[in-house]
Motif scaffolding. Structure first.
Motif, PDB file in Angstrom:
ATOM      1  N   GLU A 560      70.915   9.870  83.372  1.00 57.05           N
ATOM      2  CA  GLU A 560      71.206  10.249  84.761  1.00 57.05           C
ATOM      3  C   GLU A 560      72.705  10.332  85.046  1.00 57.05           C
ATOM      4  OE1 GLU A 560      67.208   8.683  84.292  1.00 57.05           O
ATOM      5  OE2 GLU A 560      69.197   7.842  83.787  1.00 57.05           O
ATOM      6  N   ALA A 561      73.510   9.577  84.301  1.00 54.92           N
ATOM      7  CA  ALA A 561      74.949   9.550  84.556  1.00 54.92           C
ATOM      8  C   ALA A 561      75.699  10.686  83.865  1.00 54.92           C
ATOM      9  CB  ALA A 561      75.525   8.212  84.112  1.00 54.92           C
ATOM     10  N   ARG A 562      74.974  11.526  83.133  1.00 54.16           N
ATOM     11  CA  ARG A 562      75.596  12.613  82.388  1.00 54.16           C
ATOM     12  C   ARG A 562      75.355  13.962  83.072  1.00 54.16           C
ATOM     13  NH1 ARG A 562      75.945  11.437  76.546  1.00 54.16           N
ATOM     14  NH2 ARG A 562      75.446   9.230  76.189  1.00 54.16           N
ATOM     15  N   SER A 563      76.231  14.920  82.767  1.00 54.51           N
ATOM     16  CA  SER A 563      76.046  16.285  83.281  1.00 54.51           C
ATOM     17  C   SER A 563      76.837  17.260  82.429  1.00 54.51           C
ATOM     18  CB  SER A 563      76.514  16.395  84.731  1.00 54.51           C
ATOM     19  OG  SER A 563      77.913  16.153  84.823  1.00 54.51           O
ATOM     20  N   GLY A 564      76.393  18.513  82.443  1.00 55.62           N
ATOM     21  CA  GLY A 564      77.132  19.570  81.758  1.00 55.62           C
ATOM     22  C   GLY A 564      76.780  19.720  80.294  1.00 55.62           C
ATOM     23  N   LEU A 565      77.266  20.815  79.713  1.00 56.55           N
ATOM     24  CA  LEU A 565      77.023  21.179  78.328  1.00 56.55           C
ATOM     25  C   LEU A 565      78.326  21.110  77.545  1.00 56.55           C
ATOM     26  CD1 LEU A 565      75.049  24.470  79.158  1.00 56.55           C
ATOM     27  CD2 LEU A 565      74.121  22.152  79.008  1.00 56.55           C
ATOM     28  N   LEU A 566      78.217  20.787  76.265  1.00 54.52           N
ATOM     29  CA  LEU A 566      79.407  20.634  75.426  1.00 54.52           C
ATOM     30  C   LEU A 566      79.258  21.435  74.148  1.00 54.52           C
ATOM     31  CD1 LEU A 566      82.142  19.147  74.856  1.00 54.52           C
ATOM     32  CD2 LEU A 566      80.776  17.357  73.738  1.00 54.52           C
ATOM     33  N   PHE A 567      80.368  22.095  73.767  1.00 46.32           N
ATOM     34  CA  PHE A 567      80.485  22.704  72.446  1.00 46.32           C
ATOM     35  C   PHE A 567      81.811  22.234  71.861  1.00 46.32           C
ATOM     36  CE2 PHE A 567      82.252  25.743  69.500  1.00 46.32           C
ATOM     37  CZ  PHE A 567      81.181  26.055  68.672  1.00 46.32           C
ATOM     38  N   ALA A 568      81.826  21.916  70.561  1.00 46.87           N
ATOM     39  CA  ALA A 568      83.064  21.508  69.885  1.00 46.87           C
ATOM     40  C   ALA A 568      83.140  22.191  68.535  1.00 46.87           C
ATOM     41  CB  ALA A 568      83.117  19.989  69.718  1.00 46.87           C
ATOM     42  N   GLY A 569      84.297  22.722  68.218  1.00 48.39           N
ATOM     43  CA  GLY A 569      84.489  23.384  66.933  1.00 48.39           C
ATOM     44  C   GLY A 569      85.798  24.140  66.904  1.00 48.39           C
ATOM     45  N   SER A 570      86.213  24.522  65.720  1.00 52.60           N
ATOM     46  CA  SER A 570      87.448  25.291  65.557  1.00 52.60           C
ATOM     47  C   SER A 570      87.234  26.720  66.041  1.00 52.60           C
ATOM     48  CB  SER A 570      87.869  25.292  64.084  1.00 52.60           C
ATOM     49  OG  SER A 570      89.010  26.080  63.898  1.00 52.60           O
ATOM     50  N   LEU A 571      88.140  27.187  66.893  1.00 56.42           N
ATOM     51  CA  LEU A 571      87.996  28.501  67.519  1.00 56.42           C
ATOM     52  C   LEU A 571      89.248  29.346  67.284  1.00 56.42           C
ATOM     53  CD1 LEU A 571      86.504  26.915  70.699  1.00 56.42           C
ATOM     54  CD2 LEU A 571      85.245  28.523  69.265  1.00 56.42           C
ATOM     55  N   VAL A 572      89.721  29.313  66.067  1.00 61.38           N
ATOM     56  CA  VAL A 572      90.953  30.021  65.718  1.00 61.38           C
ATOM     57  C   VAL A 572      90.668  31.476  65.359  1.00 61.38           C
ATOM     58  CG1 VAL A 572      92.874  30.098  64.094  1.00 61.38           C
ATOM     59  CG2 VAL A 572      92.075  27.910  64.964  1.00 61.38           C
ATOM     60  N   ASP A 573      89.586  31.712  64.610  1.00 69.92           N
ATOM     61  CA  ASP A 573      89.269  33.039  64.101  1.00 69.92           C
ATOM     62  C   ASP A 573      88.414  33.793  65.114  1.00 69.92           C
ATOM     63  OD1 ASP A 573      88.647  35.272  62.677  1.00 69.92           O
ATOM     64  OD2 ASP A 573      87.548  34.247  61.079  1.00 69.92           O
ATOM     65  N   ASP A 574      88.957  34.873  65.664  1.00 67.51           N
ATOM     66  CA  ASP A 574      88.227  35.647  66.670  1.00 67.51           C
ATOM     67  C   ASP A 574      86.947  36.261  66.103  1.00 67.51           C
ATOM     68  OD1 ASP A 574      88.600  35.838  69.350  1.00 67.51           O
ATOM     69  OD2 ASP A 574      89.640  37.761  69.312  1.00 67.51           O
TER      70      ASP A 574
END
Length: 755
Positions: A560-574
């Protein structure tokens, strides 16, 4: 070659700038008066760089320094006399009526033991430097009947234990006497002509406290002209000793990492007081001085305790400023060396023989382990993603297996030392500053030193293979190719999503090109069964599957105390899979989710990025954090982790990390197949936008399902990514590679790995 940073512009009115300028003038004038002023620009730059780094090494300690008082008088302009700058400081301070005060501690952590015989000017500098430490100290001074201004200096000290001898009993006897007056848990033997730089004593004390198996810590001794005196010392089989790195640049990578050594000079030697007393203190047979420190350190080794070189414990040292005449020194050294060699003859049989022995081979006292060279793109920081956390785990596992490790960052070799070592253990030698241009020369110089090379990523394997093929050494190390994933399959997947069909024969050709990089290697490491199968199809048999090393450590915040979505990763190469997945999710999935879950729903994207495509999507519903040092607070605050990967290879470490933090995952079937996890138990799976949005909604709205997936994934990570299992596989691969028959010393890139 040194990887030291350039000197940045300084705030002319700031405290560091003032100290930098004053200190530079002091050292330049001292060098001029003593005839040590070199005209070489390189020597000047080396001195200025060292001086700047010692000032900026401990900002907190600098800010804690007291305001200028009569204790630290201003440096007067040069005079026509023959006094050194230290003598000028002493004379001015004695004339000012000032006092040198040290806070008294009822329970000191460190007793600093300083033996004096004249040279009050250097003693003042030594004691002044100790005032920068944040540790509770006790200063014990033993004066061996000094006849210069030392008695006047001692009368101006507050909070110092002073022991006065009626005669000069010598260094060894004075140390043994002073140790009986000490009360600290730790005992620092410090020469009176040594100046401990800020943070040095703290670093040494932390290293000593890190393990009960460590008996002593020694520091990096630097001459006053900026050249290295020693980074630990070597004892040869005949009892002769050599300071490692003498005369070199103290900031060279070879002297920037922590390692066990035979011994270190008593000019700076930190040990436990009770250990020193229980060992009988220094052996009286080495009176008045010389070889007593080497003898004590070898006795520590023989009792099962290590002696560790700590590179952050930097000490400026005049060296032998108060010694006897050179003829006396030579005679004593010869006599005591003979005594030392006889006393430790059995122990020394395993040591290398001089002359002609390579100091590189003897610089670290590690028995049983192998010497390993890792070649990577850069220092593998956890926050970079892109497979670097796995490389970091391999280095850590190799250390735990008892091996010596050198890391060679080939593509991005420049980094500040403190940043580089923020994620990599200090026991690793980091070859910063060499990079691609220096690889050939480095391998030429050191190839015979290493037992095994571990090379990560295809472009690095290609370059290392090219260099090795050109060399013809008497013997070559084992070569392990950390292929991780097949990078060409990512490109094939990207073309498929773009509507471009890659013929089967073309796929086979590009995969064959990449797998052929492993020809001549002794072992191939991959991250999954799929990649291992590809290498097997290409005719390679000696393949080990080495996945990820992750420890489950769930965050504590409730559903209940959490919200939103998360993505994590290297985003250097288009054009890479991470950017593609985020762009697809934001354009195709996020609008559907906002309709169902509300317009306030946001996707947080964390990771190093330089993607114009991603930058164009940032707005109220998409937050781009950039590079994040610690993702744990974000794992704790978000409700779902999304991994909408549509093409790629290998195993997604980002999913392992999210699951290990207790954050449930929604992913594509590609990710699920890479992991071999169960749908609807370990994670939720969908490929089309509408179905992906529906799975996110289910997980976002149903606390029971959320908790089920969370707990199931935590169990999966515990089984699949256990560090013990990871370490055992790496150890098995290393032993297989090192024991493999290599009939020809030359690296042969046409030879496949066979049965």
């Amino acid at each position: 070659m040194s990887a030291s940073p350039r000197l940045p512009a300084l705030d002319a009115d700031g405290p560091i700038a003032r100290r930098f300028l004053i200190g530079a003038v002091q050292k330049a004038y001292l060098a001029f008066r003593e005839g040590r002023l070199e005209m070489s620009p390189a020597a000047w730059l080396r001195l200025l760089r060292l001086h700047y780094q010692e000032l900026t090494a401990q900002p907190a300690a600098l800010s804690a320094l007291p305001s200028p008082t009569p204790v630290l008088p201003a440096i007067p302009p040069p005079t026509s006399g023959d006094r050194s700058i230290d003598q000028i400081v002493l004379d001015e301070w004695l004339g000012s009526g000032g006092r040198l005060q040290f806070p008294e501690s009822a329970h000191p952590l460190v007793s600093v033991l300083v033996v004096l015989h004249n040279r009050a000017d250097l003693t003042l500098r030594c004691l002044r430097a100790l005032r920068t430490t944040m540790l509770p100290l006790e200063i014990v001074v033993v004066d061996n009947h000094s006849t210069d201004d030392t008695p006047r200096l001692l009368d101006r000290l507050d909070g110092v234990v002073v022991v006065k001898n009626a005669t000069n009993v010598g260094f060894l006897a004075a140390v043994n006497e002073g140790a009986t007056h000490a009360r600290g848990e730790l005992l620092l033997l410090l020469n009176s002509d040594a100046e401990v730089l800020p943070g040095g004593l703290e670093a040494a004390a932390a290293t000593l406290a890190s393990s009960e198996t460590i008996g002593a810590v020694v520091g990096k001794l630097v001459h006053m002209d900026g050249r290295l005196q020693e980074a630990g010392s070597i004892v040869w089989q005949d009892g002769s000793c050599q300071g490692y790195g003498r005369g070199d640049d103290p900031l060279d990578p070879a002297y920037m990492f922590r390692r066990p050594v035979d011994f270190g000079s008593g000019a700076f030697l930190l040990t436990r007081r009770l250990t020193f007393l229980a060992a009988g203190r220094f052996d009286d047979r080495f009176r008045p001085a010389y070889y007593e420190d080497a003898d004590y350190c070898l006795r520590l080794w023989q009792s099962g305790r290590q002696v560790i070189y700590e590179p952050r414990a930097v000490v400026l040292h005049v060296e032998s400023a108060s010694s006897a005449s050179s003829s006396d020194v030579v005679e004593r050294l010869a006599r005591h060396r003979k005594l030392f060699a006889a006393k430790h003859s059995a122990w020394l049989r395993s040591h290398a023989k001089p002359p002609g022995s390579n100091p590189l081979q003897a610089r670290s006292r590690i028995s049983g382990g192998r010497r390993l060279l890792f070649v990577e793109d850069c220092v593998p920081h956890e926050k970079l993603g892109a497979g670097y956390p796995r490389s970091r785990a391999m280095i850590q596992a190799a250390l735990e297996l008892g091996h010596q490790v050198t890391l060679y960052p080939r593509v991005e070799p420049s980094e500040r030392w403190e940043e580089a070592y923020s994620d990599v253990p200090r026991d690793v030698e980091l070859m910063l500053g060499h990079g691609h241009p220096g690889l050939s020369g480095f391998l030429t110089d050191r190839l015979s030193f290493y037992d095994a090379l571990i090379v990560s990523r295809p472009h690095n394997m290609r370059e290392v293979g090219r260099v090795l093929s050109a060399l013809a050494p008497a013997s070559r190390p084992a070569v392990l190719y950390d292929a991780e994933a097949l990078f060409t399959l990512r490109e094939v997947g990207r073309r498929r999503l773009a509507g471009l069909v890659t013929p089967t024969e073309e796929v086979s050709r590009v995969v064959s090109e990449e797998t052929s990089l492993a020809r001549g290697c002794d072992v191939i490491l991959t991250v999954s069964l799929a990649e291992a199968a590809r290498f097997a199809e290409a005719g390679f048999s000696n393949v080990e599957i080495l996945g990820n090393s992750v420890v489950p450590n769930p965050t504590g915040r409730s559903f209940e105390a959490r919200s939103g979505l998360l993505f994590a990763g290297s985003l250097v190469d288009d054009a890479g899979p991470n950017v593609d997945s985020v762009v697809w999710f934001v354009r195709q999935v996020l609008p559907l989710l906002r309709e169902k879950l509300g317009p306030d729903l946001r996707l947080t994207v964390a990771g190093r990025h330089a993607s114009p495509r991603l930058a164009a999507l940032v707005g109220p519903s998409v937050v781009a954090l950039g590079l994040v040092d610690d993702l744990r607070p974000h794992y704790d605050s978000h409700r779902i982790f999304v991994a909408p990967t549509r093409f790629g290879a290998g195993i997604p470490l980002k999913v392992h990390h999210a699951a290990a933090a207790g954050l449930p995952v929604v992913c594509t079937s590609l990710v699920q197949e890479q992991l071999h996890w169960q749908r609807d138990d370990d994670l939720l799976v969908a490929d089309e936008a509408a179905q992906f949005a529906e799975q996110c909604c289910r997980l976002y709205r149903q606390p029971e399902l959320w908790m089920h997936v969370r707990n199931s994934a935590l169990r999966r990570v515990g089984r699949d990514c256990a560090p013990d299992r990871f370490r055992a596989i790496l150890g098995r691969a290393l032993e297989a590679a090192c024991e493999r028959d290599r009939p020809n010393a030359r690296y042969d890139a046409t030879r496949g790995v066979g049965p």
